[in-house]
Scaffold this motif. Structure first.
Motif, PDB file in Angstrom:
ATOM      1  N   GLU A 186       3.511 -33.304 -10.082  1.00  0.00           N
ATOM      2  CA  GLU A 186       4.357 -32.226 -10.588  1.00  0.00           C
ATOM      3  C   GLU A 186       3.473 -31.026 -10.945  1.00  0.00           C
ATOM      4  O   GLU A 186       3.246 -30.735 -12.122  1.00  0.00           O
ATOM      5  CB  GLU A 186       5.164 -32.695 -11.806  1.00  0.00           C
ATOM      6  N   PRO A 187       2.961 -30.340  -9.947  1.00  0.00           N
ATOM      7  CA  PRO A 187       2.008 -29.256 -10.212  1.00  0.00           C
ATOM      8  C   PRO A 187       2.580 -28.174 -11.123  1.00  0.00           C
ATOM      9  O   PRO A 187       3.647 -27.639 -10.874  1.00  0.00           O
ATOM     10  CB  PRO A 187       1.705 -28.698  -8.813  1.00  0.00           C
ATOM     11  N   GLY A 188       1.841 -27.915 -12.201  1.00  0.00           N
ATOM     12  CA  GLY A 188       2.224 -26.856 -13.121  1.00  0.00           C
ATOM     13  C   GLY A 188       3.094 -27.294 -14.257  1.00  0.00           C
ATOM     14  O   GLY A 188       3.343 -26.513 -15.182  1.00  0.00           O
ATOM     15  N   VAL A 189       3.571 -28.543 -14.235  1.00  0.00           N
ATOM     16  CA  VAL A 189       4.343 -29.053 -15.365  1.00  0.00           C
ATOM     17  C   VAL A 189       3.343 -29.681 -16.323  1.00  0.00           C
ATOM     18  O   VAL A 189       2.701 -30.665 -15.996  1.00  0.00           O
ATOM     19  CB  VAL A 189       5.391 -30.087 -14.922  1.00  0.00           C
ATOM     20  N   GLY A 190       3.220 -29.086 -17.513  1.00  0.00           N
ATOM     21  CA  GLY A 190       2.132 -29.420 -18.420  1.00  0.00           C
ATOM     22  C   GLY A 190       2.278 -30.745 -19.131  1.00  0.00           C
ATOM     23  O   GLY A 190       3.023 -31.626 -18.734  1.00  0.00           O
ATOM     24  N   GLY A 191       1.601 -30.895 -20.227  1.00  0.00           N
ATOM     25  CA  GLY A 191       1.551 -32.131 -20.964  1.00  0.00           C
ATOM     26  C   GLY A 191       0.373 -32.143 -21.901  1.00  0.00           C
ATOM     27  O   GLY A 191       0.342 -32.867 -22.880  1.00  0.00           O
ATOM     28  N   ILE A 276      10.201 -33.167  -4.047  1.00  0.00           N
ATOM     29  CA  ILE A 276      10.771 -32.630  -5.282  1.00  0.00           C
ATOM     30  C   ILE A 276      11.193 -33.811  -6.154  1.00  0.00           C
ATOM     31  O   ILE A 276      11.192 -34.959  -5.706  1.00  0.00           O
ATOM     32  CB  ILE A 276      11.989 -31.711  -5.027  1.00  0.00           C
ATOM     33  N   HIS A 277      11.550 -33.528  -7.419  1.00  0.00           N
ATOM     34  CA  HIS A 277      12.088 -34.531  -8.334  1.00  0.00           C
ATOM     35  C   HIS A 277      13.416 -34.047  -8.888  1.00  0.00           C
ATOM     36  O   HIS A 277      13.721 -32.848  -8.842  1.00  0.00           O
ATOM     37  CB  HIS A 277      11.118 -34.795  -9.481  1.00  0.00           C
ATOM     38  N   GLU A 344      11.114 -38.719  -7.551  1.00  0.00           N
ATOM     39  CA  GLU A 344      11.609 -39.336  -8.779  1.00  0.00           C
ATOM     40  C   GLU A 344      13.026 -38.848  -9.040  1.00  0.00           C
ATOM     41  O   GLU A 344      13.313 -37.655  -8.897  1.00  0.00           O
ATOM     42  CB  GLU A 344      10.724 -38.956  -9.978  1.00  0.00           C
ATOM     43  N   TYR A 345      13.895 -39.774  -9.418  1.00  0.00           N
ATOM     44  CA  TYR A 345      15.206 -39.428  -9.944  1.00  0.00           C
ATOM     45  C   TYR A 345      15.685 -40.578 -10.805  1.00  0.00           C
ATOM     46  O   TYR A 345      15.306 -41.737 -10.584  1.00  0.00           O
ATOM     47  CB  TYR A 345      16.204 -39.086  -8.833  1.00  0.00           C
ATOM     48  N   GLY A 346      16.475 -40.278 -11.824  1.00  0.00           N
ATOM     49  CA  GLY A 346      16.930 -41.349 -12.693  1.00  0.00           C
ATOM     50  C   GLY A 346      17.727 -40.826 -13.866  1.00  0.00           C
ATOM     51  O   GLY A 346      17.713 -39.629 -14.176  1.00  0.00           O
TER      52      GLY A 346
END
Length: 479
Positions: A186-191, A276-277, A344-346
Motif C-alpha cells: 500500500e504505497p504511501g499509506v503510513g503507519g 488495489i484494495h 485485500e477486501y473484507g
C-alpha cells in the motif's frame, strides 16, 4: 563422453489437459490474462509473514518467531490443504524482509532461516496446485512510508529496493508460473510516526490536488520500475514471471485517475497486473468505534432487523460506489490488457450485544457484502483476495483447529464466485490446454536445473535421472 538428448521445444502454455484445478505450467508460464483465469478467488495468509516491529528495521532481530507475533498459529501443510478444499485458488503471502530479516544491510541479504521458512510455505501452496503471490508488504514502513516523505533519499531507496528484489527473485528464480511477485503493498499509506518519519509527500487521504497526486503516482511508478528491472535481470523463470504493481495508496479512484501503467517498461510481454484494495464502506467494514461524524454500520441493505437505528444501516449508494469503482478498474486496466488484483477486501465480524442489535442480521449482512463484493470484482475481471488474520473479526480459516472459522464470510465468497463465473470466464477464457510442438533439435547436456512437467525442480543434472519426460533449458526432454 557427453550424451546427446532429443528435445521438443514447447510453446508457452499448459503442459497437460484438464488443468483447471491443478494447472501444469511450462517453464515459460502463461501471460497475465491466461494466469488470471486460474487465480480467483484468493485468500490472504494475513498477520503472519509480514508480522513484527518497525523497531527491527534493517536488522535480523525478528527471526522465524515473527510468524506468530501477530497471531498464534504456525502455518502448516494442513492449513493450506484446508484453504484449497475451501475453494480458494491462490494464496497471497504478505511478507516482511527489511523488518528484522536482513542479515546484511549493505547488500540487503536476507536471513537464510527466514528465507527457508518463506520457501517452505510457498511450497505448501504449490504442492496443492495453488498460485502464490509473494510481496514486500508494509515491512516496517521502510519504503511504503519513508519512500514517500518529502525528505526521502529516493535514489538510496531505489538501490535498496533493487538489491532486495534481486535477492528475493534470485532465491525463487526456479519456481514456475504458479508464483507471482508484487513489488509493494500500500504505497504511501503510513503507519509510522509523522514526527519521526517526516511529512508525507502528499497527504494519504485528504489532498486531491492533481499536481500532488500525479507526482505521487509517478513516484510509485519509479519504484515499480526498479522492482520490474530487478526481477527481470535475475533471468531464469523470472524473465517471464507475472509481476504485480500497485496503484497509489491502492485506492481504486486514485489508481484510475493517476496511474499510467503504460509508462512502465517491461522486457516480458503481457506479464503485468495492477493491484488495489477495498474495505468499503469504511463504517461497515473497518470502523472500530463511533465517531462524531458517523457510527459503525452493523447491517447492510436488505438485512435490517425491525427497529434498527437508521445510522447503523448501509445504503444503496454504498453498493453503487463499489460497482462504479470496480467497473472503472475494468475500463482503465482490464480492458487494456492489465488484469487487476483486489489484493485485500473484507468486512469485520462484530459480536453484538442484545442492546446493540441482531447478531443474525449482522452475520447475514457480512455474507451479503462478501457475495456482492466478490461478484462485482470478478465480473469486472478482478481477482479478489479476502483478508484473513486468524483472529476475531477476520477468521475465515481457523488455523489452530484446521477448520472453517466463519461460514457466513466463506459462503458469501462462494456465492459471489458462482454468480460471477460466467462473466469472469468471458473476460479470461480458458487458455489452450495442450502445448504445441515445434521442430526438433539436439543439444549436449550440461549441469543445470531439470524440471518435471509441472515445472518443479527435480535435479541439478540430467545425467542421473531415470528415463522419462523432463523440461530442461526451456525444452521438453525425452530421456
Amino acid at each position: 563422453m557427453k550424451k546427446i538428448y532429443l528435445s521438443l521445444i514447447l510453446v508457452c502454455g499448459l503442459a497437460t489437459a484438464h488443468a483447471q484445478d491443478n494447472p501444469r505450467l511450462s517453464v515459460c508460464g502463461l501471460n497475465a490474462a491466461e494466469t488470471a483465469y486460474y487465480m480467483a478467488p484468493g485468500w490472504n495468509l494475513g498477520n503472519t509473514l509480514e508480522a513484527g516491529s518497525s523497531a527491527d528495521n534493517f536488522t535480523d532481530n525478528a527471526g522465524t518467531a515473527a510468524e506468530t507475533s501477530w497471531q498464534s498459529t504456525k502455518t502448516t501443510q494442513e492449513v493450506i490443504d484446508l484453504v484449497k478444499r475451501s475453494g480458494f485458488k491462490t494464496v497471497r503471502i504478505p511478507c516482511s524482509w527489511v523488518m528484522g530479516h536482513l542479515k546484511e544491510t549493505t547488500t540487503m541479504t536476507i536471513d537464510p532461516d527466514w528465507l527457508a521458512r518463506v520457501k517452505e510455505i510457498v511450497d505448501y501452496c504449490i504442492k496443492d496446485g495453488l498460485f502464490v503471490i509473494l510481496n514486500d508488504h508494509w515491512d516496517g514502513g521502510w519504503l511504503e512510508y519513508d519512500g514517500f516523505t518529502t525528505g526521502a533519499d529516493v535514489e538510496k531507496k531505489k538501490e535498496q529496493l533493487r538489491l532486495l528484489w534481486t535477492n528475493i527473485a534470485t532465491a525463487f528464480r526456479d519456481y514456475d508460473g504458479h508464483l507471482l511477485f508484487a513489488g509493494m503493498n500500500e504505497p504511501g499509506v503510513g503507519g509510522a510516526s509523522p514526527d519521526a518519519q517526516g511529512t508525507l509527500m502528499v497527504n494519504a487521504y485528504n489532498d486531491d490536488s492533481d499536481v500532488n497526486e500525479t507526482a505521487f503516482a509517478n513516484r510509485v511508478l519509479e519504484y515499480e520500475q526498479v522492482f520490474i528491472d530487478a526481477v527481470r535481470a535475475t533471468g531464469g523463470n523470472n524473465a517471464q514471471r507475472v509481476l504485480i504493481v500497485q496503484g497509489p495508496k491502492v485506492s481504486a479512484a486514485k489508481t484510475v485517475k493517476y496511474l499510467d501503467v503504460s509508462k512502465l517498461i517491461d522486457s516480458a510481454n503481457k506479464r503485468l497486473m495492477v493491484e488495489i484494495h477495498c474495505y468499503d464502506p469504511y463504517r461497515f467494514c473497518q470502523m472500530t468505534k463511533d465517531e462524531s461524524w458517523g457510527k459503525i454500520e452493523y447491517y447492510w441493505t436488505g438485512h435490517t432487523p425491525a427497529r434498527a437505528s437508521s445510522d447503523r444501516v448501509g445504503s444503496v449508494s454504498e453498493q453503487q460506489a463499489i460497482q462504479t469503482a470496480f467497473n472503472n478498474m475494468k475500463t482503465t486496466f482490464v480492458d487494456k490488457g492489465y488484469p487487476v488484483i483486489l489484493g485485500e477486501y473484507g468486512a469485520t465480524a462484530r459480536t453484538l450485544s442484545s442492546t446493540q442489535g441482531s447478531q443474525a442480521k449482522h452475520n447475514e449482512s457480512r455474507q451479503y457484502w462478501f457475495n456482492f463484493a466478490t461478484n462485482y470484482a470478478m465480473s469486472a475481471g478482478m481477482v479478489p483476495f479476502c483478508w484473513d488474520i486468524n483472529n476475531t473479526g477476520a477468521k475465515i480459516i481457523d488455523r489452530a483447529n484446521v477448520k472453517v472459522g466463519d461460514d457466513y464470510d466463506l459462503n458469501g465468497i462462494k456465492e459471489g464466485v458462482e454468480a460471477a463465473q460466467t462473466a469472469y470466464n468471458t473476460i479470461y477464457p480458458e487458455p489452450s490446454s495442450t502445448s504445441g510442438i515445434k521442430a526438433a533439435t539436439v543439444f549436449t547436456s550440461e549441469s543445470d536445473n531439470v524440471y518435471d512437467l509441472s515445472g518443479r525442480v527435480v535435479s541439478k543434472s540430467i545425467e542421473n535421472l531415470p528415463h522419462g519426460a523432463y523440461i530442461y533449458k526451456g525444452k521438453k526432454i525425452m530421456k
